[in-house]
Scaffold this motif. Structure first.
Motif, PDB file in Angstrom:
ATOM      1  N   ASN A   4       0.825  -1.204   0.000  1.00 58.31           N
ATOM      2  CA  ASN A   4       0.000   0.000   0.000  1.00 58.31           C
ATOM      3  C   ASN A   4       0.863   1.259   0.000  1.00 58.31           C
ATOM      4  O   ASN A   4       0.390   2.338  -0.317  1.00 58.31           O
ATOM      5  CB  ASN A   4      -0.941   0.024   1.204  1.00 58.31           C
ATOM      6  CG  ASN A   4      -2.016  -1.042   1.089  1.00 58.31           C
ATOM      7  OD1 ASN A   4      -2.471  -1.358   0.001  1.00 58.31           O
ATOM      8  ND2 ASN A   4      -2.388  -1.613   2.216  1.00 58.31           N
ATOM      9  N   SER A   5       2.150   1.131   0.372  1.00 67.53           N
ATOM     10  CA  SER A   5       3.038   2.289   0.376  1.00 67.53           C
ATOM     11  C   SER A   5       3.638   2.547  -1.002  1.00 67.53           C
ATOM     12  O   SER A   5       4.327   3.539  -1.197  1.00 67.53           O
ATOM     13  CB  SER A   5       4.160   2.094   1.402  1.00 67.53           C
ATOM     14  OG  SER A   5       5.001   1.029   1.016  1.00 67.53           O
ATOM     15  N   LEU A   6       3.379   1.664  -1.951  1.00 62.36           N
ATOM     16  CA  LEU A   6       3.902   1.830  -3.303  1.00 62.36           C
ATOM     17  C   LEU A   6       2.990   2.715  -4.139  1.00 62.36           C
ATOM     18  O   LEU A   6       1.778   2.692  -3.974  1.00 62.36           O
ATOM     19  CB  LEU A   6       4.033   0.472  -3.986  1.00 62.36           C
ATOM     20  CG  LEU A   6       5.025  -0.505  -3.389  1.00 62.36           C
ATOM     21  CD1 LEU A   6       4.881  -1.879  -4.033  1.00 62.36           C
ATOM     22  CD2 LEU A   6       6.446   0.015  -3.554  1.00 62.36           C
ATOM     23  N   VAL A   7       3.600   3.465  -5.035  1.00 62.22           N
ATOM     24  CA  VAL A   7       2.846   4.226  -6.029  1.00 62.22           C
ATOM     25  C   VAL A   7       3.283   3.734  -7.407  1.00 62.22           C
ATOM     26  O   VAL A   7       4.411   3.263  -7.577  1.00 62.22           O
ATOM     27  CB  VAL A   7       3.057   5.758  -5.893  1.00 62.22           C
ATOM     28  CG1 VAL A   7       2.557   6.261  -4.554  1.00 62.22           C
ATOM     29  CG2 VAL A   7       4.506   6.129  -6.098  1.00 62.22           C
ATOM     30  N   PRO A   8       2.390   3.820  -8.392  1.00 61.88           N
ATOM     31  CA  PRO A   8       2.773   3.363  -9.728  1.00 61.88           C
ATOM     32  C   PRO A   8       4.072   4.020 -10.187  1.00 61.88           C
ATOM     33  O   PRO A   8       4.286   5.219 -10.001  1.00 61.88           O
ATOM     34  CB  PRO A   8       1.586   3.790 -10.598  1.00 61.88           C
ATOM     35  CG  PRO A   8       0.419   3.736  -9.649  1.00 61.88           C
ATOM     36  CD  PRO A   8       0.985   4.251  -8.338  1.00 61.88           C
ATOM     37  N   GLY A   9       4.942   3.194 -10.750  1.00 61.48           N
ATOM     38  CA  GLY A   9       6.243   3.662 -11.199  1.00 61.48           C
ATOM     39  C   GLY A   9       7.366   3.345 -10.234  1.00 61.48           C
ATOM     40  O   GLY A   9       8.536   3.446 -10.608  1.00 61.48           O
ATOM     41  N   ASP A  10       7.033   2.944  -8.997  1.00 59.70           N
ATOM     42  CA  ASP A  10       8.071   2.556  -8.045  1.00 59.70           C
ATOM     43  C   ASP A  10       8.728   1.253  -8.488  1.00 59.70           C
ATOM     44  O   ASP A  10       8.072   0.370  -9.054  1.00 59.70           O
ATOM     45  CB  ASP A  10       7.487   2.330  -6.642  1.00 59.70           C
ATOM     46  CG  ASP A  10       7.238   3.615  -5.880  1.00 59.70           C
ATOM     47  OD1 ASP A  10       7.806   4.661  -6.258  1.00 59.70           O
ATOM     48  OD2 ASP A  10       6.470   3.571  -4.893  1.00 59.70           O
ATOM     49  N   LEU A  11      10.019   1.125  -8.193  1.00 60.92           N
ATOM     50  CA  LEU A  11      10.719  -0.132  -8.420  1.00 60.92           C
ATOM     51  C   LEU A  11      10.654  -0.954  -7.148  1.00 60.92           C
ATOM     52  O   LEU A  11      10.806  -0.421  -6.050  1.00 60.92           O
ATOM     53  CB  LEU A  11      12.180   0.103  -8.793  1.00 60.92           C
ATOM     54  CG  LEU A  11      12.445   0.920 -10.053  1.00 60.92           C
ATOM     55  CD1 LEU A  11      13.929   0.876 -10.406  1.00 60.92           C
ATOM     56  CD2 LEU A  11      11.601   0.443 -11.222  1.00 60.92           C
ATOM     57  N   VAL A  12      10.423  -2.254  -7.328  1.00 65.97           N
ATOM     58  CA  VAL A  12      10.349  -3.159  -6.190  1.00 65.97           C
ATOM     59  C   VAL A  12      11.475  -4.173  -6.329  1.00 65.97           C
ATOM     60  O   VAL A  12      11.652  -4.792  -7.383  1.00 65.97           O
ATOM     61  CB  VAL A  12       9.001  -3.899  -6.126  1.00 65.97           C
ATOM     62  CG1 VAL A  12       8.935  -4.777  -4.892  1.00 65.97           C
ATOM     63  CG2 VAL A  12       7.849  -2.903  -6.144  1.00 65.97           C
ATOM     64  N   GLU A  13      12.237  -4.320  -5.256  1.00 66.41           N
ATOM     65  CA  GLU A  13      13.315  -5.308  -5.202  1.00 66.41           C
ATOM     66  C   GLU A  13      12.844  -6.463  -4.329  1.00 66.41           C
ATOM     67  O   GLU A  13      12.508  -6.280  -3.164  1.00 66.41           O
ATOM     68  CB  GLU A  13      14.575  -4.663  -4.615  1.00 66.41           C
ATOM     69  CG  GLU A  13      15.730  -5.604  -4.484  1.00 66.41           C
ATOM     70  CD  GLU A  13      16.971  -4.946  -3.890  1.00 66.41           C
ATOM     71  OE1 GLU A  13      17.977  -5.660  -3.751  1.00 66.41           O
ATOM     72  OE2 GLU A  13      16.932  -3.734  -3.567  1.00 66.41           O
ATOM     73  N   PHE A  14      12.802  -7.646  -4.911  1.00 64.69           N
ATOM     74  CA  PHE A  14      12.418  -8.863  -4.192  1.00 64.69           C
ATOM     75  C   PHE A  14      13.699  -9.625  -3.874  1.00 64.69           C
ATOM     76  O   PHE A  14      14.358 -10.137  -4.767  1.00 64.69           O
ATOM     77  CB  PHE A  14      11.503  -9.744  -5.051  1.00 64.69           C
ATOM     78  CG  PHE A  14      10.221  -9.073  -5.454  1.00 64.69           C
ATOM     79  CD1 PHE A  14       9.121  -9.088  -4.616  1.00 64.69           C
ATOM     80  CD2 PHE A  14      10.112  -8.436  -6.683  1.00 64.69           C
ATOM     81  CE1 PHE A  14       7.931  -8.474  -4.983  1.00 64.69           C
ATOM     82  CE2 PHE A  14       8.925  -7.821  -7.062  1.00 64.69           C
ATOM     83  CZ  PHE A  14       7.837  -7.837  -6.213  1.00 64.69           C
ATOM     84  N   ARG A  15      14.037  -9.677  -2.597  1.00 66.60           N
ATOM     85  CA  ARG A  15      15.292 -10.326  -2.184  1.00 66.60           C
ATOM     86  C   ARG A  15      15.114 -11.837  -2.281  1.00 66.60           C
ATOM     87  O   ARG A  15      14.415 -12.436  -1.476  1.00 66.60           O
ATOM     88  CB  ARG A  15      15.625  -9.900  -0.758  1.00 66.60           C
ATOM     89  CG  ARG A  15      17.040 -10.145  -0.402  1.00 66.60           C
ATOM     90  CD  ARG A  15      17.889  -9.088  -1.064  1.00 66.60           C
ATOM     91  NE  ARG A  15      19.260  -9.262  -0.651  1.00 66.60           N
ATOM     92  CZ  ARG A  15      20.265  -9.156  -1.492  1.00 66.60           C
ATOM     93  NH1 ARG A  15      20.064  -8.870  -2.738  1.00 66.60           N
ATOM     94  NH2 ARG A  15      21.485  -9.316  -1.074  1.00 66.60           N
ATOM     95  N   ARG A  16      15.735 -12.474  -3.284  1.00 72.12           N
ATOM     96  CA  ARG A  16      15.599 -13.912  -3.513  1.00 72.12           C
ATOM     97  C   ARG A  16      16.570 -14.722  -2.674  1.00 72.12           C
ATOM     98  O   ARG A  16      16.267 -15.846  -2.295  1.00 72.12           O
ATOM     99  CB  ARG A  16      15.813 -14.242  -4.982  1.00 72.12           C
ATOM    100  CG  ARG A  16      14.775 -13.631  -5.908  1.00 72.12           C
ATOM    101  CD  ARG A  16      13.425 -14.264  -5.687  1.00 72.12           C
ATOM    102  NE  ARG A  16      12.528 -13.978  -6.803  1.00 72.12           N
ATOM    103  CZ  ARG A  16      11.276 -13.617  -6.677  1.00 72.12           C
ATOM    104  NH1 ARG A  16      10.739 -13.484  -5.481  1.00 72.12           N
ATOM    105  NH2 ARG A  16      10.536 -13.391  -7.733  1.00 72.12           N
ATOM    106  N   SER A  17      17.752 -14.215  -2.437  1.00 68.63           N
ATOM    107  CA  SER A  17      18.763 -14.906  -1.640  1.00 68.63           C
ATOM    108  C   SER A  17      19.796 -13.884  -1.213  1.00 68.63           C
ATOM    109  O   SER A  17      19.695 -12.709  -1.558  1.00 68.63           O
ATOM    110  CB  SER A  17      19.430 -16.016  -2.472  1.00 68.63           C
ATOM    111  OG  SER A  17      20.280 -15.457  -3.445  1.00 68.63           O
TER     112      SER A  17
END
Length: 150
Positions: A4-17
């Motif tokens: 909910n803190s994201l706005v369109p255009g934000d980059l999201v980093e998903f930490r896989r390892s």
């Protein structure tokens, strides 16, 4: 992460390892656009439970599907060259495009291109630095050993 803190255009980093992250562009309504192909699900590089991910394609998916068990972080590390609408449009313009390459064209390259206008990957640069650094040590060691034998 609370998406909910994201706005369109934000980059999201998903930490896989500990070694790498997967990247996506948040486009709103709890969806992201990302370049798939970061690994085979279930491989030793991934702790993600995303089992339906197919290789090598830019696609739109729900945030939670892409996140799997990974921790997610908003990561807009540089100022954007584009407004939110243009970042989202750039991401959507690539839906269905393939061409994934771990070093030259990965999810971080894609996300950076959408937001900043240039595809770059700090992870890939780190891997190359580690590789060439290791090679220099090996070559230096061989040269030193060869020189000692004369």
């Amino acid at each position: 992460m609370d998406n909910n803190s994201l706005v369109p255009g934000d980059l999201v980093e998903f930490r896989r390892s500990w070694l790498f992250s997967h990247w996506a562009v948040y486009i709103g309504e709890e969806n992201v656009v990302h370049q798939t192909g970061e690994c085979n699900p279930g491989s030793f590089f991934s702790d993600s439970s995303v089992s339906s991910m197919e290789m090598d394609e830019v696609r739109m998916q729900p945030f939670l599907t892409v996140a799997g068990k990974s921790k997610a972080f908003k990561n807009n590390r540089r100022d954007s060259n584009y407004g939110c609408d243009e970042i989202v449009a750039r991401a959507l313009s690539k839906l269905g495009v393939s061409g994934y390459n771990l070093v030259w064209d990965n999810s971080e390259h894609f996300a950076a291109w959408c937001r900043y206008g240039e595809g770059c990957s700090e992870q890939a640069q780190t891997i190359w630095t580690m590789f060439f650094g290791s090679m220099a040590v090996i070559v230096g060691g061989i040269a030193a050993l060869t020189g000692l034998r004369r």
